[in-house]
Design a protein around this motif. Sequence first.
Motif, short mmCIF file in Angstrom:
data_model
loop_
_atom_site.label_atom_id
_atom_site.label_comp_id
_atom_site.label_asym_id
_atom_site.label_seq_id
_atom_site.Cartn_x
_atom_site.Cartn_y
_atom_site.Cartn_z
N UNK A 1 -42.03 -18.79 62.94
CA UNK A 1 -41.96 -19.27 61.17
C UNK A 1 -41.19 -17.92 60.70
N UNK A 2 -41.52 -16.80 61.25
CA UNK A 2 -41.17 -15.72 60.46
C UNK A 2 -39.65 -15.40 60.67
N UNK A 3 -39.54 -15.40 62.09
CA UNK A 3 -38.06 -15.50 62.65
C UNK A 3 -36.95 -16.39 62.27
N UNK A 4 -37.65 -17.64 62.00
CA UNK A 4 -36.91 -18.65 61.43
C UNK A 4 -36.34 -18.55 60.07
N UNK A 5 -37.09 -17.46 59.40
CA UNK A 5 -36.87 -17.24 57.98
C UNK A 5 -35.55 -16.14 57.70
N UNK A 6 -35.61 -15.40 58.86
CA UNK A 6 -34.50 -14.20 58.84
C UNK A 6 -33.20 -14.65 59.05
N UNK A 7 -32.20 -13.91 58.46
CA UNK A 7 -30.70 -14.14 58.94
C UNK A 7 -30.45 -13.96 60.17
N UNK A 8 -29.86 -14.83 60.78
CA UNK A 8 -29.53 -14.71 62.31
C UNK A 8 -28.96 -13.06 62.62
N UNK A 9 -28.32 -12.63 61.78
CA UNK A 9 -27.94 -11.37 62.01
C UNK A 9 -29.15 -10.18 62.05
N UNK A 10 -30.23 -10.36 61.66
CA UNK A 10 -31.17 -9.62 61.52
C UNK A 10 -32.15 -9.98 62.83
N UNK A 11 -32.25 -11.31 63.17
CA UNK A 11 -32.92 -11.66 64.42
C UNK A 11 -32.10 -10.95 65.36
N UNK A 12 -30.78 -11.22 65.43
CA UNK A 12 -30.08 -10.36 66.67
C UNK A 12 -30.48 -9.15 66.76
N UNK A 13 -31.21 -8.29 65.80
CA UNK A 13 -31.51 -6.83 66.14
C UNK A 13 -32.97 -6.92 66.87
N UNK A 14 -33.58 -7.91 66.78
CA UNK A 14 -35.00 -8.12 67.32
C UNK A 14 -35.20 -8.69 68.96
N UNK A 15 -36.04 -7.92 69.68
CA UNK A 15 -36.33 -8.76 70.84
C UNK A 15 -37.76 -8.83 71.14
N UNK A 16 -38.16 -10.04 70.80
CA UNK A 16 -39.56 -10.43 70.74
C UNK A 16 -40.26 -10.47 72.03
#
Length: 221
Positions: free
Chosen positions: A103-118
């Motif tokens: 749910x947290x990742x869904x709230x983030x801009x895709x450009x920010x999610x692109x910086x993260x590897x869960x």
Amino acid sequence: MSRRIVSVLGGLAIVAVVVAVGLGPRLGFLIGDGEQAAPNGHAVPEGVASPEGGATIGGPFTLIDGTGETVTESSFPGQYLLVYFGYTYCPDVCPTSLETMRLALEQLDPALVAKVQPLFVTVDPERDRPADVAEYAGFFHPKLIGLTGTPEQVAAAAAAYQVYYARVEQPDSAMGYLLDHSAITYLMAPDGSLAAFFRHGDPPDAMAAGLRAVLEGRGSE
Ligand code: NI
């Protein structure tokens, strides 16, 4: 349907009910695996090293992904790692933590999610084989990678992250045993340092805000 999937569905049903009645942050106190749940997870004893206590978190690890490929701390250069340790048979805490991550990742801009590897790292390598952790991780987020390894590899990774885990025998249960374990989600910077961490029970909005603060504040290098 495997017990693991039943566990996920059961856990998510609990999450839905608890969120619906506004008790999400208290979940860890209400339903632990062990006799009593600690704020950070399942009956974690006093004195376990934690980021709150200033413990150094992170370090080298060598684990195996769902395809059997070796994954280390260097496998995702330039990426932030969002790391959670748990196990796929977990009846409650892990599904809640991973749903919060989703749910947290869904709230983030895709450009920010692109910086993260869960990353989801099992602390139950004897039951959680590569295909199991991959399938389980996929329930929660398409980017979430499930990792396992030999018991020694998992122990070393958990030690690097100061993660506590301990087997709790359940002789009357078909599952045989549960695991008490720390339930903190760690955000590691690309240089391997701890950038932020989130406690079990932190709501998705708080995790999203914490992720945004770090990911917007610094580049990915
Ligand atoms: Ni768990």
